[in-house]
Structure formats: C-alpha cells, structure tokens
Design a protein around this motif. Structure first.
Motif, PDB file in Angstrom:
ATOM      1  N   TYR A 261      -3.329 -43.010  42.945  1.00 29.33           N
ATOM      2  CA  TYR A 261      -2.274 -42.328  42.243  1.00 29.33           C
ATOM      3  C   TYR A 261      -2.527 -40.945  41.761  1.00 29.33           C
ATOM      4  N   THR A 262      -3.845 -40.716  41.464  1.00 29.43           N
ATOM      5  CA  THR A 262      -4.410 -39.687  40.809  1.00 29.43           C
ATOM      6  C   THR A 262      -5.746 -39.044  41.124  1.00 29.43           C
ATOM      7  N   LEU A 263      -6.033 -39.226  42.563  1.00 29.29           N
ATOM      8  CA  LEU A 263      -7.340 -38.940  43.010  1.00 29.29           C
ATOM      9  C   LEU A 263      -7.814 -37.605  42.784  1.00 29.29           C
ATOM     10  N   GLN A 264      -6.775 -36.685  42.618  1.00 26.98           N
ATOM     11  CA  GLN A 264      -7.171 -35.390  42.650  1.00 26.98           C
ATOM     12  C   GLN A 264      -7.794 -35.053  41.419  1.00 26.98           C
ATOM     13  N   GLY A 265      -7.663 -35.897  40.291  1.00 27.18           N
ATOM     14  CA  GLY A 265      -8.562 -35.792  39.365  1.00 27.18           C
ATOM     15  C   GLY A 265     -10.105 -35.768  39.467  1.00 27.18           C
ATOM     16  N   LEU A 266     -10.589 -36.277  40.472  1.00 21.40           N
ATOM     17  CA  LEU A 266     -11.933 -36.101  41.092  1.00 21.40           C
ATOM     18  C   LEU A 266     -12.322 -34.504  41.213  1.00 21.40           C
ATOM     19  N   TRP A 267     -11.236 -33.798  41.917  1.00 23.27           N
ATOM     20  CA  TRP A 267     -11.505 -32.500  42.056  1.00 23.27           C
ATOM     21  C   TRP A 267     -11.585 -31.631  40.852  1.00 23.27           C
ATOM     22  N   THR A 268     -10.960 -32.137  39.878  1.00 22.66           N
ATOM     23  CA  THR A 268     -11.035 -31.338  38.782  1.00 22.66           C
ATOM     24  C   THR A 268     -12.247 -31.446  37.806  1.00 22.66           C
ATOM     25  N   GLN A 269     -12.904 -32.881  38.209  1.00 17.48           N
ATOM     26  CA  GLN A 269     -14.091 -33.304  37.606  1.00 17.48           C
ATOM     27  C   GLN A 269     -15.115 -32.316  38.087  1.00 17.48           C
ATOM     28  N   ALA A 270     -15.133 -32.055  39.723  1.00 18.55           N
ATOM     29  CA  ALA A 270     -15.928 -31.298  40.266  1.00 18.55           C
ATOM     30  C   ALA A 270     -15.888 -29.903  39.910  1.00 18.55           C
ATOM     31  N   ARG A 271     -14.733 -29.253  39.798  1.00 14.46           N
ATOM     32  CA  ARG A 271     -14.416 -27.982  39.480  1.00 14.46           C
ATOM     33  C   ARG A 271     -14.962 -27.691  38.319  1.00 14.46           C
ATOM     34  N   GLU A 272     -14.808 -28.635  37.181  1.00 10.58           N
ATOM     35  CA  GLU A 272     -15.295 -28.334  35.794  1.00 10.58           C
ATOM     36  C   GLU A 272     -16.552 -28.797  35.600  1.00 10.58           C
ATOM     37  N   GLN A 273     -17.251 -29.460  36.557  1.00 12.39           N
ATOM     38  CA  GLN A 273     -18.564 -29.931  36.441  1.00 12.39           C
ATOM     39  C   GLN A 273     -18.633 -30.660  35.171  1.00 12.39           C
ATOM     40  N   LEU A 274     -17.868 -31.674  35.180  1.00  8.02           N
ATOM     41  CA  LEU A 274     -17.707 -32.830  33.952  1.00  8.02           C
ATOM     42  C   LEU A 274     -18.676 -33.948  34.140  1.00  8.02           C
ATOM     43  N   ASP A 275     -19.322 -34.328  33.166  1.00  6.70           N
ATOM     44  CA  ASP A 275     -20.296 -35.484  33.221  1.00  6.70           C
ATOM     45  C   ASP A 275     -19.389 -36.760  33.221  1.00  6.70           C
ATOM     46  N   VAL A 276     -19.025 -37.153  34.328  1.00  3.12           N
ATOM     47  CA  VAL A 276     -18.291 -38.436  34.577  1.00  3.12           C
ATOM     48  C   VAL A 276     -18.863 -39.268  35.639  1.00  3.12           C
ATOM     49  N   CYS A 277     -19.074 -40.589  35.264  1.00  3.26           N
ATOM     50  CA  CYS A 277     -19.468 -41.481  36.121  1.00  3.26           C
ATOM     51  C   CYS A 277     -18.440 -42.469  36.571  1.00  3.26           C
ATOM     52  N   THR A 278     -17.716 -42.158  37.672  1.00  4.88           N
ATOM     53  CA  THR A 278     -16.545 -43.153  38.057  1.00  4.88           C
ATOM     54  C   THR A 278     -17.025 -44.272  38.971  1.00  4.88           C
ATOM     55  N   ILE A 279     -16.657 -45.564  38.484  1.00  3.46           N
ATOM     56  CA  ILE A 279     -16.980 -46.648  39.468  1.00  3.46           C
ATOM     57  C   ILE A 279     -15.630 -47.258  39.751  1.00  3.46           C
ATOM     58  N   ILE A 280     -15.439 -46.974  41.013  1.00  2.00           N
ATOM     59  CA  ILE A 280     -14.603 -47.712  41.878  1.00  2.00           C
ATOM     60  C   ILE A 280     -14.707 -49.164  42.017  1.00  2.00           C
ATOM     61  N   LEU A 281     -13.730 -49.889  41.621  1.00  2.00           N
ATOM     62  CA  LEU A 281     -13.674 -51.484  41.855  1.00  2.00           C
ATOM     63  C   LEU A 281     -13.034 -51.605  42.898  1.00  2.00           C
ATOM     64  N   SER A 282     -13.838 -51.592  44.133  1.00  2.00           N
ATOM     65  CA  SER A 282     -13.173 -51.577  45.532  1.00  2.00           C
ATOM     66  C   SER A 282     -12.896 -53.136  45.906  1.00  2.00           C
ATOM     67  N   ASN A 283     -11.596 -53.695  45.488  1.00  2.00           N
ATOM     68  CA  ASN A 283     -11.328 -54.856  46.207  1.00  2.00           C
ATOM     69  C   ASN A 283     -10.509 -54.979  47.339  1.00  2.00           C
ATOM     70  N   ARG A 284      -9.921 -53.475  47.624  1.00  2.00           N
ATOM     71  CA  ARG A 284      -9.038 -53.230  48.784  1.00  2.00           C
ATOM     72  C   ARG A 284      -7.720 -54.112  48.688  1.00  2.00           C
ATOM     73  N   ALA A 285      -7.328 -54.088  47.592  1.00  2.00           N
ATOM     74  CA  ALA A 285      -5.747 -54.616  47.476  1.00  2.00           C
ATOM     75  C   ALA A 285      -5.343 -54.237  46.171  1.00  2.00           C
ATOM     76  N   TYR A 286      -3.930 -54.146  46.066  1.00  2.00           N
ATOM     77  CA  TYR A 286      -3.330 -54.047  44.650  1.00  2.00           C
ATOM     78  C   TYR A 286      -3.199 -55.552  44.245  1.00  2.00           C
ATOM     79  N   LYS A 287      -4.268 -55.925  43.568  1.00  2.00           N
ATOM     80  CA  LYS A 287      -4.282 -57.189  43.163  1.00  2.00           C
ATOM     81  C   LYS A 287      -3.505 -57.461  42.080  1.00  2.00           C
ATOM     82  N   ILE A 288      -2.996 -56.233  41.440  1.00  2.00           N
ATOM     83  CA  ILE A 288      -2.272 -56.510  39.914  1.00  2.00           C
ATOM     84  C   ILE A 288      -0.914 -56.923  40.563  1.00  2.00           C
ATOM     85  N   LEU A 289      -0.381 -56.243  41.656  1.00  2.00           N
ATOM     86  CA  LEU A 289       0.914 -56.368  42.163  1.00  2.00           C
ATOM     87  C   LEU A 289       0.981 -57.676  42.740  1.00  2.00           C
TER      88      LEU A 289
END
Length: 252
Positions: free
Chosen positions: A154-182
C-alpha cells in the motif's frame, strides 16, 4: 465492572455475522470517569482522594533475562524472537506485522527498553511512513520496522523517502506471500472454503514480489534471508550501517 478514563468502551473494528461487536458482556456495568478531552491525571487524583488513598508504591516488575536469537527456519515466532534479541536499547519498534506478529508481546517482555508504535485500528499501510516519521522525529535512535508484505504494497514509496532522507530504518519484510489477515477475515464472516478465484485474490505469489529488487530500485540496500541465524546477522549489519536497509524474511 468496567471503568473508563480517556477511553471508549472497547469494540471490534470489523463487524461479523451473528457476533457482537462490543467486547464487554451485556451485563457489564460501565463507569465513564473521564472522557478523551478531560484531564485524566486530575481525575485519578480525585479518585485517590475519594478513596482516601494516602500511600502508593511503584509497581515492581520482575527482571527477565535477555533472549537469544532463534535458530532454524523463519517461522513467525522465530522472526519475533530474533528481532527482540537484536533490538538495541532506546530503539523505536514500528509494528505492522499484522497476522505474523500476534506473539510479539510474549517476546518483547525480554527486550531492551524501547518505544513501540503500532498499526492504527484495522487499517493497513501505515508501516513505511510510520517508520520514516519515527526516524525523523527521533534522530539518532535506531528504528526497526516489522512489515507485513501485503500491507507494504500500500505504501512502499515510503522506502524512497527513507532513502532520500537517509533515515536509519531497518525494515524487516515478513514475506509469507499472502494477505493472511484477509484470509482470516474470510473465515470470520463464515467462508471456510473459499473458491479458487477468492484464493488467488488473496495470494502474493503469482508473481512473487522480489523485495530485494524493489528496495534497491528505490535506493534502499536490501538482502533476503531464510533462517533465523541469517536474519540476526542481517539485522546487526543494518543497525551498524547508516541509512535505510531492508531485509526480506522469507517465511516457511
């Protein structure tokens, strides 16, 4: 009996057939001592005076031993345990893990002191902008973001903001390859055996998202891991390197 100070009666954020949406029993007696716009602290002092409470001591909590990282394949619990084991003191933990993070608090009881920011209600998509805001609002503090893969779309463009501003963020993608919540929501409304078309709509593996390529395309250094040992090492590298990083945790 339920006493409310600055809060509304608890309700579920989705409606389900033949299921009450209020989280208290019908015979529960509710006392609203203060609304959200009232001075809750003053209300507590008034309550203490009314009850003639003259002495109080701080609540003493037991000291829990730090956790070691998990080992082996990346189950949801293994990810939560490993993240908590590697979470540095004074970090900001941003949590949009959704279905994969239900056991997080069982592990964070052992964590170093940190601040915790969570998804708001039942909405998804807050993860990457929340982490960016935390890093901007608390410069110098490490930010670790637990991010469901479906919600990240929904908001992966936030990664570009983190790169642009050189923010110290460690993002961990929980890749289960599904919309499990739905998938869970389907069961909650009584659909126990969804058809092929419905299952396809809630899948993220046709094609599978290459999060390492996505992140690098937006200027964020990235890697993929499939064991708890590799995850712990990747977190250590990310936290030791200035700027944003993304780790795709490929879950079993």
């Amino acid at each position: 009996v339920l006493v409310l100070l600055g809060a509304n009666p608890p309700a579920s954020f989705f409606a389900y057939p033949d299921t009450p949406n209020m989280m208290v029993r019908e015979d529960c007696e509710i006392h609203r001592l203060a609304g959200r716009d009232d001075d809750v602290v003053a209300c507590l002092h008034d309550l203490a005076d009314a009850l003639e409470v003259t002495e109080a001591s701080p609540l003493s909590l037991p000291s829990l031993e730090p956790l070691a990282p998990a080992t082996g394949p990346l189950t949801a619990d293994a990810i939560m345990q490993t993240v908590v084991a590697r979470l540095p003191e004074n970090a900001v933990l941003c949590d949009e893990s959704v279905s994969s993070g239900r056991q997080l608090f069982r592990f964070t009881a052992h964590a170093a002191p940190h601040d915790y920011l969570q998804i708001t209600g039942g909405a998804i998509g807050i993860g990457s902008p929340l982490a960016a805001g935390a890093a901007i609002g608390a410069p110098g503090r490490p930010v670790v973001a637990l991010q469901a893969d479906g919600a990240m779309m929904y908001t992966l463009q936030g990664l570009w903001t983190q790169a642009r501003e050189q923010l110290d963020v460690c993002t961990i993608i929980l890749s289960n390859r599904a919309y499990k919540i739905l998938q869970g929501e389907l069961r909650s409304v009584g659909v126990d055996n969804p058809g092929e078309r419905a299952q396809q709509m809630l899948s993220l593996d046709s094609p599978a998202i290459d999060w390492v390529s996505v992140a690098r395309g937006l200027g964020v250094e990235a890697c993929a891991v499939d064991t708890a040992e590799a995850l712990a090492a990747a977190i250590d590298r990310a936290l030791a390197t200035p700027g944003p990083a993304l780790i795709e945790a490929r879950m079993v």
